[in-house]
Design an enzyme around this catalytic site. Structure first.
Site, PDB file in Angstrom:
ATOM      1  N   TYR B  67     -15.324   8.573  -5.369  1.00  0.00           N
ATOM      2  CA  TYR B  67     -15.940   8.499  -6.179  1.00  0.00           C
ATOM      3  C   TYR B  67     -17.576   7.619  -6.432  1.00  0.00           C
ATOM      4  O   TYR B  67     -18.188   7.693  -7.306  1.00  0.00           O
ATOM      5  CB  TYR B  67     -14.573   7.751  -7.326  1.00  0.00           C
ATOM      6  N   GLN B  68     -16.878   6.976  -5.491  1.00  0.00           N
ATOM      7  CA  GLN B  68     -18.142   5.661  -5.821  1.00  0.00           C
ATOM      8  C   GLN B  68     -19.698   6.603  -4.804  1.00  0.00           C
ATOM      9  O   GLN B  68     -20.477   6.198  -5.357  1.00  0.00           O
ATOM     10  CB  GLN B  68     -18.212   4.790  -4.983  1.00  0.00           C
ATOM     11  N   GLU B 112     -22.019  -4.995 -17.226  1.00  0.00           N
ATOM     12  CA  GLU B 112     -20.041  -4.473 -16.735  1.00  0.00           C
ATOM     13  C   GLU B 112     -19.752  -5.837 -17.505  1.00  0.00           C
ATOM     14  O   GLU B 112     -20.191  -7.490 -18.214  1.00  0.00           O
ATOM     15  CB  GLU B 112     -19.454  -5.479 -15.516  1.00  0.00           C
ATOM     16  N   ASP B 161     -20.436   3.657 -15.005  1.00  0.00           N
ATOM     17  CA  ASP B 161     -19.191   3.865 -14.348  1.00  0.00           C
ATOM     18  C   ASP B 161     -17.714   3.615 -15.281  1.00  0.00           C
ATOM     19  O   ASP B 161     -17.202   2.732 -14.476  1.00  0.00           O
ATOM     20  CB  ASP B 161     -19.711   3.544 -12.570  1.00  0.00           C
ATOM     21  N   TYR B 229      -6.650   9.556  -8.986  1.00  0.00           N
ATOM     22  CA  TYR B 229      -6.801   9.849  -9.781  1.00  0.00           C
ATOM     23  C   TYR B 229      -5.448  11.491 -10.353  1.00  0.00           C
ATOM     24  O   TYR B 229      -5.123  12.356  -9.826  1.00  0.00           O
ATOM     25  CB  TYR B 229      -8.156  10.931 -10.039  1.00  0.00           C
TER      26      TYR B 229
END
Lengths: 290, 290
Positions: B67-68, B112, B161, B229
């Site tokens: 994913y990253q 964030e 993200d 996931y």
């Protein structure tokens, strides 16, 4: 071990027992034992009927199409002119359904060892068992090894649609099986076998590919998504002795009209090529040692 | 609802509550509540430490890399010359870790909203939180919406993200969010956002893409595998106003040497292109209505 607890099927993958899928069971439709394996069928609200052999989900009506289409059209379209096709295993009928769609295929032989799986599929998975109705198909209930010993130089494509290499399918992942496949194939034929999952069985896949490379000059690995398989995907070993054939490129290219008419939900010529683009850690691990 | 039963974490995906992953818990390391969400961290035998927000697995140390790497290098390499990058969300640090690897990136700003996620990651996911140590990075704890209102025409790439569109991330999937992204981007910049899973949220993805298409002329959807996931994969919305840019092709192409040096485990230039080859049912559903 996989089990049903409080109405939820908890799958335990033998290669990665600490991780698996869970799926809510609506009703258990069949719990039985064939001469070869334990057979379980249950219905669900969102995934249709589910077939489980020896504790491992084989298919759900929700997502079976991706596996069936990919294990079929990767080798058929890489080959380009697949007239006679052998299916080993595939007792649910899904692969026969897809192979019979291909406009160039004239004759299909299927050898499945377990009559029980065929019967169960006809009763509980009619959309897949529809494959058995194809006039192109000859269905034989016998051992694939034995059948191929007596049929050499005969097939353009051989698809091995097996369960994982525990239980009755164990022999279908060995080097000697690839030797048999090669003999049953016409020169420059193409094989495609279920090939495990890179996220939990990379060493095993490497061993299988190494065995395959002893008998075929051109060996590749490809993947597709199947949400209800462990880790959400499955891979395929695909091979030929024709070094000029680029397995990752469809030689027979379905037109948009064909994709529609054949009711393909997963496979396209672009998806064909994309299936061979392996994550870097897989690409590195599976590199041919030669 | 997700829960731990007899030492097994049973995940329940809000979009498909009858199906999910189960993973054996070794030890619960943290059970807490931030100002925004429930935070759970546990260790496992095979998947390393696992971060769960509001009942949904955000990452495991076993497979976080796919994913990253993909949410980072799809937009950065499609853009070709990403010098200044904004990360919205990404509190575990994994995306910052990947963006900071890119040889052309000079400056990264990350916003964030939840300080707790950053702190938890530093303590329990040090391999991901390593991203926070990059000298290229300015980390701000604030609301991404507010930040972007005051920073226009500034970034080459913006990566969102986020968790799924329930809870604190809800606003990051709306049309008005794409309008904000466009203003914060330089002309011909590229955005990439977490975009849900085709196997359970296709209607939602279509709605998100339609919202995005109101503000960007060139909008695509791509996917990658993440076993832990739901359904084993995740998708990305990737968009630009530059109609000449082929998002599915890396404009900055990593050499083999770079793939090695940057320690990439999933992304390659071939995987970049393959990620855009959508299953036929997805391709049909997501076609632009224009």
């Amino acid at each position: 071990m996989s089990k049903i607890v409080d109405g939820v099927f908890l799958e335990s993958c033998p290669n990665l027992p600490s991780f698996g899928n869970n799926i809510q069971v609506e009703k258990v439709l069949l719990e039985s034992k064939s001469d070869y394996q334990n057979v379980l069928v249950f219905s669900t609200k969102k995934h249709g009927n589910v077939l489980v052999l020896d504790g491992a989900i084989q298919c759900t009506e929700f997502d079976e199409f991706s596996y069936q289409e990919m294990i079929t059209f990767l080798p058929l379209n890489a080959h380009g002119n697949p007239q006679k096709v052998l299916i080993v295993g595939g007792g649910d009928g899904g692969v026969a359904r897809e192979v019979s769609k291909h406009p160039l295929v004239k004759e299909i032989v299927q050898v499945e060892i377990d009559q029980k799986v065929i019967d169960v599929s006809k009763k509980y998975l009619p959309g897949m068992a529809a494959g058995f109705d194809s006039p192109k198909l000859t269905l034989l209930v016998c051992d694939g090894f034995e059948y191929m010993k007596n049929h050499q130089n005969e097939f353009d494509v051989i698809i091995t649609d097996s369960s994982d290499p525990v239980g009755p399918a164990e022999n279908l992942f060995t080097e000697s099986y690839f030797a048999l496949l090669k003999k049953a194939l016409k020169p420059n034929g193409v094989i495609c076998s279920q090939g495990g999952t890179v996220w939990c069985c990379l060493d095993y896949i490497k061993k299988t590919l190494d065995g395959c490379r002893k008998h075929f000059k051109n060996v590749e690995y490809a993947r597709c998504s199947v949400p209800t398989y462990p880790n959400g995907e499955i891979g395929f070993v695909i091979a030929t002795d024709d070094q000029s054939l680029q397995l990752s490129k469809a030689k027979y290219v379905f037109t948009e009209k064909e994709l529609d008419e054949l009711r393909l939900k997963y496979y396209t010529p672009e998806v064909h090529t994309a299936a061979f683009a392996l994550p870097n850690f897989v690409r590195q691990a599976l590199k041919s040692s030669s």
